[in-house]
Design a protein around this motif. Sequence first.
Motif, PDB file in Angstrom:
ATOM      1  N   ARG A  44      -7.918 -10.052  -2.049  1.00  9.35           N
ATOM      2  CA  ARG A  44      -6.445  -9.934  -2.075  1.00  9.35           C
ATOM      3  C   ARG A  44      -6.026  -8.625  -1.396  1.00  9.35           C
ATOM      4  O   ARG A  44      -5.046  -8.559  -0.687  1.00  9.35           O
ATOM      5  CB  ARG A  44      -5.990  -9.974  -3.535  1.00  9.35           C
ATOM      6  N   GLU A  77      -4.786 -14.992   1.063  1.00 11.75           N
ATOM      7  CA  GLU A  77      -3.763 -16.049   1.064  1.00 11.75           C
ATOM      8  C   GLU A  77      -3.529 -16.450   2.512  1.00 11.75           C
ATOM      9  O   GLU A  77      -2.596 -15.977   3.156  1.00 11.75           O
ATOM     10  CB  GLU A  77      -2.485 -15.522   0.412  1.00 11.75           C
ATOM     11  N   HIS A 102      -1.382 -10.580   1.466  1.00 14.42           N
ATOM     12  CA  HIS A 102      -2.569 -10.591   0.607  1.00 14.42           C
ATOM     13  C   HIS A 102      -3.696 -11.249   1.404  1.00 14.42           C
ATOM     14  O   HIS A 102      -3.529 -12.364   1.913  1.00 14.42           O
ATOM     15  CB  HIS A 102      -2.277 -11.336  -0.696  1.00 14.42           C
ATOM     16  N   HIS A 147       3.224 -16.326   1.331  1.00 15.45           N
ATOM     17  CA  HIS A 147       2.189 -16.169   0.306  1.00 15.45           C
ATOM     18  C   HIS A 147       1.750 -17.521  -0.246  1.00 15.45           C
ATOM     19  O   HIS A 147       2.371 -18.552   0.025  1.00 15.45           O
ATOM     20  CB  HIS A 147       2.739 -15.349  -0.864  1.00 15.45           C
TER      21      HIS A 147
HETATM   22 ZN   LIG Z   1       0.591 -13.117  -2.366  1.00 15.65          ZN
END
Ligand SMILES: [Zn+2]
Length: 300
Positions: free
Chosen positions: A87, A43, A40, A131
Amino acid sequence: MELAAPDLAPWRAGNCGVLGVTSFIADLPGPHVALMALMHGNEFAGAIALARMLAAGARPKRGRLSFVFANLEAFDRFDPDNPTHSRFCDEDLNRVWDAATLDGPRQSIELTRARELRPWLDGVDVLLDMHSMLWPSDPLILCGLPEKARVLARAIGTPKLVVADAGHVGGRRLIDYARFADPTTTARALLVEAGQHWARGTVDITEQAIAGLFRSCDQDGPILPCSSILAEVTATITVASANFIFLQPYRGGEIIAHRNTLIAMDGNIEIRTTHDNCLLVMPSLRPSRGHTAVRLARLL
Ligand SMILES: [Zn+2]
């Protein structure tokens, strides 16, 4: 925000013909271990940890070690004034990992990237997908359903909480990709949720998880569990209405003592705990229709 987006320019091109993948091979034989950040784009605690290791000249003792920056295109769009918007670009890169989608005709920025990474992923033996979380929650490791992944997750030690789950209805995660999910192969993949996005402590937990992974993969003989807490997801609550609300501002890691406790309303449908001592896994306090609102889990 305690963290600034890292400068990944030195490792962007990679060294093995795949954008964002830097790989080193040791003299001694051993597994191909891959550390993946930026599944993502916003992150980046994992990317900070990887950039530090690369700058320090980290090399594998045995086998092969790869550092991967997955969704660079989304990461490039990161804007500290609007930090949740990067994201992904077109769709969630962590919901496309089933063969029908990867081999199918559909196109998106993320599918192009997944198809680019796929041949390289097919040579990975151990993958740690790193993450962080939007909402406050205790850090945890998601190991999917295979026993082989559960064993490895329990050996890592940090995060302590290991959650076995079947994923999301919205699409397959990389840890559920056939190579890693197939119980007849030895390849394993884990997903670490190391803490809140952009918190300094999240980088620390990520680094501890990487250290635990190396400790587990470097030892000879069977992988031994640490004093981890294992939980199995019993229900994944997917939002059905346009009006989902939790009755309290739950944070992940809470244990609800009694079965049948009302925790949320999905429109006019009551969402209740399904058993005593029900662990709430990563409640999303503002979930939208079709997305996972929370997972309920039983401690084992
Ligand atoms: Zn994530």
